[in-house]
Design a protein around this motif. Sequence first.
Motif, PDB file in Angstrom:
ATOM      1  N   THR A  21       0.842  -1.207   0.000  1.00  0.00           N
ATOM      2  CA  THR A  21       0.000   0.000   0.000  1.00  0.00           C
ATOM      3  C   THR A  21       0.868   1.244   0.000  1.00  0.00           C
ATOM      4  OG1 THR A  21      -1.810  -1.111   1.171  1.00  0.00           O
ATOM      5  CG2 THR A  21      -1.751   1.304   1.277  1.00  0.00           C
ATOM      6  N   ALA A  22       1.854   1.268   0.889  1.00  0.00           N
ATOM      7  CA  ALA A  22       2.767   2.407   0.965  1.00  0.00           C
ATOM      8  C   ALA A  22       3.584   2.538  -0.312  1.00  0.00           C
ATOM      9  CB  ALA A  22       3.684   2.258   2.180  1.00  0.00           C
ATOM     10  N   ARG A  23       4.076   1.427  -0.823  1.00  0.00           N
ATOM     11  CA  ARG A  23       4.888   1.444  -2.051  1.00  0.00           C
ATOM     12  C   ARG A  23       4.105   2.064  -3.208  1.00  0.00           C
ATOM     13  NH1 ARG A  23       8.702  -2.132  -3.954  1.00  0.00           N
ATOM     14  NH2 ARG A  23       9.715  -1.617  -1.984  1.00  0.00           N
ATOM     15  N   GLN A  24       2.831   1.710  -3.345  1.00  0.00           N
ATOM     16  CA  GLN A  24       2.039   2.237  -4.454  1.00  0.00           C
ATOM     17  C   GLN A  24       1.811   3.739  -4.318  1.00  0.00           C
ATOM     18  OE1 GLN A  24       1.307   0.156  -7.123  1.00  0.00           O
ATOM     19  NE2 GLN A  24       1.009   2.196  -8.017  1.00  0.00           N
ATOM     20  N   VAL A  25       1.597   4.187  -3.080  1.00  0.00           N
ATOM     21  CA  VAL A  25       1.424   5.625  -2.850  1.00  0.00           C
ATOM     22  C   VAL A  25       2.694   6.377  -3.256  1.00  0.00           C
ATOM     23  CG1 VAL A  25       1.214   7.399  -1.053  1.00  0.00           C
ATOM     24  CG2 VAL A  25      -0.291   5.404  -1.014  1.00  0.00           C
ATOM     25  N   LEU A  26       3.851   5.866  -2.871  1.00  0.00           N
ATOM     26  CA  LEU A  26       5.118   6.514  -3.195  1.00  0.00           C
ATOM     27  C   LEU A  26       5.362   6.520  -4.698  1.00  0.00           C
ATOM     28  CD1 LEU A  26       7.412   5.032  -0.376  1.00  0.00           C
ATOM     29  CD2 LEU A  26       6.191   7.217  -0.384  1.00  0.00           C
ATOM     30  N   LYS A  27       5.052   5.399  -5.355  1.00  0.00           N
ATOM     31  CA  LYS A  27       5.249   5.329  -6.804  1.00  0.00           C
ATOM     32  C   LYS A  27       4.320   6.297  -7.534  1.00  0.00           C
ATOM     33  CE  LYS A  27       7.354   0.933  -7.999  1.00  0.00           C
ATOM     34  NZ  LYS A  27       7.251  -0.258  -8.858  1.00  0.00           N
ATOM     35  N   ASN A  28       3.076   6.364  -7.094  1.00  0.00           N
ATOM     36  CA  ASN A  28       2.116   7.269  -7.723  1.00  0.00           C
ATOM     37  C   ASN A  28       2.561   8.724  -7.587  1.00  0.00           C
ATOM     38  OD1 ASN A  28       0.538   5.080  -8.389  1.00  0.00           O
ATOM     39  ND2 ASN A  28      -0.947   5.375  -6.731  1.00  0.00           N
ATOM     40  N   LYS A  29       3.048   9.089  -6.399  1.00  0.00           N
ATOM     41  CA  LYS A  29       3.507  10.456  -6.164  1.00  0.00           C
ATOM     42  C   LYS A  29       4.743  10.749  -7.019  1.00  0.00           C
ATOM     43  CE  LYS A  29       3.591  14.415  -3.886  1.00  0.00           C
ATOM     44  NZ  LYS A  29       2.513  15.421  -3.984  1.00  0.00           N
ATOM     45  N   THR A  30       5.644   9.785  -7.115  1.00  0.00           N
ATOM     46  CA  THR A  30       6.847   9.950  -7.933  1.00  0.00           C
ATOM     47  C   THR A  30       6.486  10.260  -9.379  1.00  0.00           C
ATOM     48  OG1 THR A  30       8.090   8.440  -6.507  1.00  0.00           O
ATOM     49  CG2 THR A  30       8.958   8.797  -8.723  1.00  0.00           C
ATOM     50  N   LEU A  31       5.548   9.499  -9.910  1.00  0.00           N
ATOM     51  CA  LEU A  31       5.103   9.695 -11.293  1.00  0.00           C
ATOM     52  C   LEU A  31       4.387  11.027 -11.453  1.00  0.00           C
ATOM     53  CD1 LEU A  31       4.779   8.440 -14.134  1.00  0.00           C
ATOM     54  CD2 LEU A  31       2.617   7.423 -13.336  1.00  0.00           C
ATOM     55  N   ALA A  32       3.557  11.379 -10.490  1.00  0.00           N
ATOM     56  CA  ALA A  32       2.726  12.583 -10.589  1.00  0.00           C
ATOM     57  C   ALA A  32       3.556  13.865 -10.616  1.00  0.00           C
ATOM     58  CB  ALA A  32       1.729  12.623  -9.427  1.00  0.00           C
ATOM     59  N   VAL A  33       4.667  13.886  -9.866  1.00  0.00           N
ATOM     60  CA  VAL A  33       5.439  15.135  -9.768  1.00  0.00           C
ATOM     61  C   VAL A  33       6.638  15.171 -10.719  1.00  0.00           C
ATOM     62  CG1 VAL A  33       4.773  15.410  -7.362  1.00  0.00           C
ATOM     63  CG2 VAL A  33       6.985  14.368  -7.908  1.00  0.00           C
ATOM     64  N   GLY A  34       6.897  14.078 -11.416  1.00  0.00           N
ATOM     65  CA  GLY A  34       8.030  14.057 -12.327  1.00  0.00           C
ATOM     66  C   GLY A  34       9.355  13.756 -11.657  1.00  0.00           C
ATOM     67  N   ALA A  35       9.323  12.928 -10.632  1.00  0.00           N
ATOM     68  CA  ALA A  35      10.550  12.446  -9.995  1.00  0.00           C
ATOM     69  C   ALA A  35      10.954  11.122 -10.654  1.00  0.00           C
ATOM     70  CB  ALA A  35      10.336  12.273  -8.500  1.00  0.00           C
ATOM     71  N   LYS A  36      12.078  10.567 -10.252  1.00  0.00           N
ATOM     72  CA  LYS A  36      12.567   9.312 -10.831  1.00  0.00           C
ATOM     73  C   LYS A  36      12.582   8.226  -9.778  1.00  0.00           C
ATOM     74  CE  LYS A  36      16.617   7.047 -12.862  1.00  0.00           C
ATOM     75  NZ  LYS A  36      18.007   7.200 -13.361  1.00  0.00           N
ATOM     76  N   TRP A  37      11.915   7.122 -10.048  1.00  0.00           N
ATOM     77  CA  TRP A  37      11.932   5.965  -9.157  1.00  0.00           C
ATOM     78  C   TRP A  37      13.209   5.175  -9.416  1.00  0.00           C
ATOM     79  CZ3 TRP A  37       8.663   4.750  -5.225  1.00  0.00           C
ATOM     80  CH2 TRP A  37       8.789   3.487  -4.647  1.00  0.00           C
ATOM     81  N   PHE A  38      14.037   4.993  -8.384  1.00  0.00           N
ATOM     82  CA  PHE A  38      15.304   4.295  -8.564  1.00  0.00           C
ATOM     83  C   PHE A  38      15.073   2.793  -8.513  1.00  0.00           C
ATOM     84  CE2 PHE A  38      19.431   2.660  -6.821  1.00  0.00           C
ATOM     85  CZ  PHE A  38      20.202   2.955  -7.946  1.00  0.00           C
ATOM     86  N   GLU A  39      15.235   2.144  -9.650  1.00  0.00           N
ATOM     87  CA  GLU A  39      15.068   0.700  -9.728  1.00  0.00           C
ATOM     88  C   GLU A  39      16.364   0.024  -9.312  1.00  0.00           C
ATOM     89  OE1 GLU A  39      12.352  -0.808 -10.248  1.00  0.00           O
ATOM     90  OE2 GLU A  39      11.029   0.664 -11.211  1.00  0.00           O
ATOM     91  N   TYR A  40      16.237  -0.961  -8.441  1.00  0.00           N
ATOM     92  CA  TYR A  40      17.447  -1.577  -7.896  1.00  0.00           C
ATOM     93  C   TYR A  40      17.170  -3.027  -7.545  1.00  0.00           C
ATOM     94  CZ  TYR A  40      21.562  -2.195  -4.887  1.00  0.00           C
ATOM     95  OH  TYR A  40      22.737  -2.635  -4.325  1.00  0.00           O
ATOM     96  N   GLN A  41      18.100  -3.907  -7.949  1.00  0.00           N
ATOM     97  CA  GLN A  41      17.993  -5.318  -7.611  1.00  0.00           C
ATOM     98  C   GLN A  41      18.369  -5.509  -6.147  1.00  0.00           C
ATOM     99  OE1 GLN A  41      16.944  -7.954  -9.604  1.00  0.00           O
ATOM    100  NE2 GLN A  41      17.051  -9.153  -7.718  1.00  0.00           N
ATOM    101  N   GLN A  42      17.457  -6.038  -5.360  1.00  0.00           N
ATOM    102  CA  GLN A  42      17.691  -6.161  -3.920  1.00  0.00           C
ATOM    103  C   GLN A  42      18.919  -7.017  -3.627  1.00  0.00           C
ATOM    104  OE1 GLN A  42      14.304  -7.593  -1.737  1.00  0.00           O
ATOM    105  NE2 GLN A  42      15.335  -7.533   0.230  1.00  0.00           N
ATOM    106  N   ASP A  43      19.754  -6.537  -2.700  1.00  0.00           N
ATOM    107  CA  ASP A  43      20.936  -7.293  -2.285  1.00  0.00           C
ATOM    108  C   ASP A  43      20.524  -8.476  -1.415  1.00  0.00           C
ATOM    109  OD1 ASP A  43      23.442  -5.564  -3.066  1.00  0.00           O
ATOM    110  OD2 ASP A  43      21.956  -4.161  -2.284  1.00  0.00           O
TER     111      ASP A  43
END
Length: 443
Positions: free
Chosen positions: A218-240
């Motif tokens: 739930t939290a992850r989706q909120v953060l992703k939606n906000k990132t997209l809405a404001v024009g920020a970049k979601w950092f994609e990373y393979q989990q260690d």
Amino acid sequence: MIVAKPEEKRDMRLATRYRNVIKSFDNKWHILDDTRVPIVREVLDWLENPDQKLKIIHIAGTNGKSSTGAMMGAVLQANGYDYGRFSSPYIKSSREQICINDNMISEKDFLTYYDRIVAIFKTHGVSANHLTYFEYFTVISLCYFVDQHVDFVLFEAGLGGLRDATNAINAPLLTVFTKISIDHQNILGRNLLEISENKAAIIKPGTWVIDYAGQDLTARQVLKNKTLAVGAKWFEYQQDQITIANTTPAGLDLIINGTPGYFLSMSGAFQVHNFSIVLQIKAALEALGYHFEVEKTRQGLANVKLLGRMNYHKDVNILFDAAHNVDGINGLVSALNAWHLKIKPTLILGVLKDKDYHEMLDIIVPSVQRIITVTPNNKTRALSAEELAAEILVSYPNVDVEIASDASAAISLAMRVRESSQALIVVTGSFYTLNAIQKDNRI
């Protein structure tokens, strides 16, 4: 008759003035006031926008902000980068909130920036109380970090995001989220969705967003939606892949992506989650052109220091941890269970009345031998030692409970009543509990 030297008199005058200035600040929470962030933003404009001259890593979340910042700071410093760190609350000194490479701002420097800000207020026709306590520290930290030419700033949100003073900065280099969970429901939101929306408000156009790998969906989706809405970049990373080879009160032996030999000088398996965020931050900085060496990073992790977060004092067998909500207490209890202690610990506990302390008690009481209650050092929010003891006895009538009327004497009491020196003493419940106990320099 002993006569103070001139420099001693000067230092005493500075200390007195510093205390008086701090006492003069508005220390109330203005957490539902939508005007506060714009006010701080305007003050930053008056000060020629110090935030825009810094490479800021803005850190928000419910738990783990300070631990993440401390680990990242140690990694930065070991690799030759100077960093400024703004974090709260404090345990021993209010100046802990503004540090460069683990060194607190001096009283003299703090007052210099305070005077500069008040002088600017006069030119704009506002009084010295134009900012609150937390806002002053926020603004002074930024000015100080600019003048000290730090390479990075680890900038920790105080409460939530939307109305937090740290949200007044322009787009930071990175925006980092630790685990988001239920806390401060009376302020941030009734449920995880609303709390996540409050914290996501710090995401600004152009910033890179880094999220804790185990974040609730739930939290992850909120953060992703906000990132997209404001024009920020979601950092994609393979989990260690991080494996705990051994855990003790002194820290964790780790294997990272199959490579052994890492020691993290912070105990508690939950610190692995915070460390996974640090690896993401490091990877993002590397993608932006910054360089980190494996061996120096390894050395940095072995030297992480953070007052009041799983701090183990081997000489007296005492653990200090500022776990102050359900998630924090869960992490602490998991650590205690992993150590397979031969004797159940003696617990020194103080909580705030606006926390879910009933659930905190349900989690920790079965893991301890006895409880000594103390009153945290917060006049408006503290649950008194007497009230806490009464609450414990209602739900756990068979538990041995004692009240420490003087919080600073609680450790002496615990050392007298524990079975032997092999019995661990755990001090927890709130930052304000540790603050109350530190008066005799125990921590």
